[in-house]
Each structure stands twice: as C-alpha cells, then as structure tokens.
Design a protein around this motif. Sequence first.
Motif, PDB file in Angstrom:
ATOM      1  N   LEU A  76       0.840  -1.189   0.000  1.00  0.00           N
ATOM      2  CA  LEU A  76       0.000   0.000   0.000  1.00  0.00           C
ATOM      3  C   LEU A  76       0.876   1.240   0.000  1.00  0.00           C
ATOM      4  N   PRO A  77       0.351   2.356  -0.452  1.00  0.00           N
ATOM      5  CA  PRO A  77       1.163   3.568  -0.549  1.00  0.00           C
ATOM      6  C   PRO A  77       1.537   4.113   0.814  1.00  0.00           C
ATOM      7  N   SER A  78       2.642   4.820   0.834  1.00  0.00           N
ATOM      8  CA  SER A  78       3.023   5.566   2.032  1.00  0.00           C
ATOM      9  C   SER A  78       2.793   7.038   1.734  1.00  0.00           C
ATOM     10  N   SER A  79       2.949   7.858   2.746  1.00  0.00           N
ATOM     11  CA  SER A  79       2.723   9.290   2.550  1.00  0.00           C
ATOM     12  C   SER A  79       3.755   9.904   1.603  1.00  0.00           C
ATOM     13  N   ASN A  80       4.841   9.183   1.312  1.00  0.00           N
ATOM     14  CA  ASN A  80       5.875   9.692   0.409  1.00  0.00           C
ATOM     15  C   ASN A  80       5.641   9.280  -1.039  1.00  0.00           C
ATOM     16  N   ASP A  81       4.657   8.414  -1.292  1.00  0.00           N
ATOM     17  CA  ASP A  81       4.385   7.954  -2.640  1.00  0.00           C
ATOM     18  C   ASP A  81       3.774   9.060  -3.488  1.00  0.00           C
ATOM     19  N   ALA A  82       4.024   8.967  -4.776  1.00  0.00           N
ATOM     20  CA  ALA A  82       3.393   9.851  -5.754  1.00  0.00           C
ATOM     21  C   ALA A  82       3.296   9.062  -7.044  1.00  0.00           C
ATOM     22  N   TRP A  83       2.166   9.204  -7.724  1.00  0.00           N
ATOM     23  CA  TRP A  83       1.935   8.491  -8.977  1.00  0.00           C
ATOM     24  C   TRP A  83       1.704   9.524 -10.072  1.00  0.00           C
ATOM     25  N   PRO A  84       2.753  10.107 -10.625  1.00  0.00           N
ATOM     26  CA  PRO A  84       2.589  11.201 -11.583  1.00  0.00           C
ATOM     27  C   PRO A  84       2.262  10.772 -13.013  1.00  0.00           C
ATOM     28  N   THR A  85       2.504   9.518 -13.371  1.00  0.00           N
ATOM     29  CA  THR A  85       2.311   9.096 -14.763  1.00  0.00           C
ATOM     30  C   THR A  85       1.126   8.136 -14.880  1.00  0.00           C
ATOM     31  N   ASP A  86       0.649   7.986 -16.113  1.00  0.00           N
ATOM     32  CA  ASP A  86      -0.421   7.019 -16.363  1.00  0.00           C
ATOM     33  C   ASP A  86       0.045   5.609 -16.016  1.00  0.00           C
ATOM     34  N   GLU A  87       1.297   5.318 -16.287  1.00  0.00           N
ATOM     35  CA  GLU A  87       1.852   4.003 -15.938  1.00  0.00           C
ATOM     36  C   GLU A  87       1.811   3.787 -14.423  1.00  0.00           C
ATOM     37  N   ASP A  88       2.167   4.809 -13.656  1.00  0.00           N
ATOM     38  CA  ASP A  88       2.101   4.717 -12.194  1.00  0.00           C
ATOM     39  C   ASP A  88       0.664   4.457 -11.728  1.00  0.00           C
ATOM     40  N   LEU A  89      -0.295   5.158 -12.338  1.00  0.00           N
ATOM     41  CA  LEU A  89      -1.700   4.993 -11.962  1.00  0.00           C
ATOM     42  C   LEU A  89      -2.193   3.589 -12.289  1.00  0.00           C
ATOM     43  N   ARG A  90      -1.817   3.083 -13.473  1.00  0.00           N
ATOM     44  CA  ARG A  90      -2.218   1.718 -13.845  1.00  0.00           C
ATOM     45  C   ARG A  90      -1.606   0.697 -12.899  1.00  0.00           C
ATOM     46  N   ALA A  91      -0.351   0.895 -12.532  1.00  0.00           N
ATOM     47  CA  ALA A  91       0.312  -0.034 -11.610  1.00  0.00           C
ATOM     48  C   ALA A  91      -0.344   0.013 -10.227  1.00  0.00           C
ATOM     49  N   ALA A  92      -0.716   1.198  -9.767  1.00  0.00           N
ATOM     50  CA  ALA A  92      -1.397   1.321  -8.474  1.00  0.00           C
ATOM     51  C   ALA A  92      -2.746   0.609  -8.525  1.00  0.00           C
ATOM     52  N   TYR A  93      -3.481   0.813  -9.618  1.00  0.00           N
ATOM     53  CA  TYR A  93      -4.760   0.118  -9.782  1.00  0.00           C
ATOM     54  C   TYR A  93      -4.554  -1.400  -9.709  1.00  0.00           C
ATOM     55  N   ALA A  94      -3.567  -1.902 -10.420  1.00  0.00           N
ATOM     56  CA  ALA A  94      -3.307  -3.347 -10.432  1.00  0.00           C
ATOM     57  C   ALA A  94      -2.984  -3.867  -9.030  1.00  0.00           C
ATOM     58  N   ARG A  95      -2.213  -3.096  -8.266  1.00  0.00           N
ATOM     59  CA  ARG A  95      -1.877  -3.511  -6.890  1.00  0.00           C
ATOM     60  C   ARG A  95      -3.119  -3.574  -6.011  1.00  0.00           C
ATOM     61  N   PHE A  96      -3.967  -2.551  -6.085  1.00  0.00           N
ATOM     62  CA  PHE A  96      -5.183  -2.544  -5.259  1.00  0.00           C
ATOM     63  C   PHE A  96      -6.128  -3.663  -5.682  1.00  0.00           C
ATOM     64  N   ALA A  97      -6.359  -3.798  -6.976  1.00  0.00           N
ATOM     65  CA  ALA A  97      -7.286  -4.831  -7.464  1.00  0.00           C
ATOM     66  C   ALA A  97      -6.789  -6.232  -7.091  1.00  0.00           C
ATOM     67  N   ALA A  98      -5.485  -6.445  -7.132  1.00  0.00           N
ATOM     68  CA  ALA A  98      -4.919  -7.755  -6.795  1.00  0.00           C
ATOM     69  C   ALA A  98      -5.135  -8.124  -5.328  1.00  0.00           C
ATOM     70  N   ARG A  99      -5.334  -7.140  -4.487  1.00  0.00           N
ATOM     71  CA  ARG A  99      -5.567  -7.408  -3.054  1.00  0.00           C
ATOM     72  C   ARG A  99      -7.001  -7.849  -2.764  1.00  0.00           C
ATOM     73  N   ILE A 100      -7.853  -7.846  -3.785  1.00  0.00           N
ATOM     74  CA  ILE A 100      -9.263  -8.202  -3.621  1.00  0.00           C
ATOM     75  C   ILE A 100      -9.537  -9.433  -4.492  1.00  0.00           C
ATOM     76  N   PRO A 101      -9.432 -10.643  -3.944  1.00  0.00           N
ATOM     77  CA  PRO A 101      -9.669 -11.842  -4.755  1.00  0.00           C
ATOM     78  C   PRO A 101     -11.057 -11.809  -5.400  1.00  0.00           C
ATOM     79  N   GLY A 102     -11.094 -12.018  -6.712  1.00  0.00           N
ATOM     80  CA  GLY A 102     -12.357 -12.024  -7.446  1.00  0.00           C
ATOM     81  C   GLY A 102     -12.863 -10.653  -7.842  1.00  0.00           C
ATOM     82  N   TYR A 103     -12.063  -9.624  -7.629  1.00  0.00           N
ATOM     83  CA  TYR A 103     -12.496  -8.250  -7.906  1.00  0.00           C
ATOM     84  C   TYR A 103     -12.921  -8.079  -9.360  1.00  0.00           C
ATOM     85  N   VAL A 104     -14.065  -7.420  -9.548  1.00  0.00           N
ATOM     86  CA  VAL A 104     -14.574  -7.053 -10.864  1.00  0.00           C
ATOM     87  C   VAL A 104     -14.827  -5.546 -10.837  1.00  0.00           C
ATOM     88  N   GLN A 105     -14.240  -4.843 -11.805  1.00  0.00           N
ATOM     89  CA  GLN A 105     -14.427  -3.396 -11.892  1.00  0.00           C
ATOM     90  C   GLN A 105     -15.923  -3.093 -11.991  1.00  0.00           C
TER      91      GLN A 105
END
Length: 131
Positions: free
Chosen positions: A2-31
């Motif tokens: 999970l992110p820390s207070s020092n994290d920053a996601w300035p690029t679309d790639e960063d945002l996609r990677a953050a989404y993938a990390r969060f979604a992966a923490r929810i087994p069976g997640y459907v957008q």
Amino acid sequence: MLPSSNDAWPTDEDLRAAYARFAARIPGYVQPTAYTLARRGRDGLTVGHLNGPGGEHKLPAAVLALVCGYVNETGVFRLSRDQVAEAVELLAPAEAAIHWEHPNLWSWRRLLTAVEPGSSFLAYFVAPGRG
C-alpha cells in the motif's frame, strides 16, 4: 504494498500499476459499472462524484472497494469516517498526476470535511451485468 505518505503516482503508468496492486488485493475483484460514495447526515444524503458506465476512474473504485469490502456484487456498503479517511489517504498519491482531474478524491475530502455527529458513509457499487 500500500502507498506511504511519500508515494506519488505522476504518470499514467504509475496509476495503472497502483490500480493493479489494489485490485490484486481483492480476490475475485470485478471493476464496477458505476460507483459513488455518499454521506448520510441529518439533512439527508450528500453524494460525492458519481462514476457512471464507461467512466475512466478505475483506481478510486479499487481503493474504495478495498476499504469497504466490494468484490463483484451490486450493493451498498456502510463505512466509518475512519474508513473514508483511509480511502482518501490511499488515493492521495494519484494527485501527482496533474494531467488528470481527481473528482473522486476531491469529493471524498469534501464529504469528510462536512461530517457531523451521527453522520454515516455509504459506498454504492453496481457490478457489471447485475444492475
């Protein structure tokens, strides 16, 4: 991770990677097809940004789902003030992507700042094909 207070996601790639990390923490997640967060107070329901079908804000959905327990079923989820504050904190690094607006994050903050005693929060999710 999970992110820390020092994290920053300035690029679309960063945002996609953050989404993938969060979604992966929810087994069976459907957008979800649609979602929102609302505050219920003595004056009624105040709804935050409504994300409708075809929306492009997937990351906030995964963050809110992780905090409230949505996986893949249409439903309403009750959240505490602390859970909403956690969602705001988890999503905050996305603001570094200044080429995007962040209506979910901004509306969630507004919902928190106007909280009053006895208020509660509700997350609404509409799962695909289950509206």
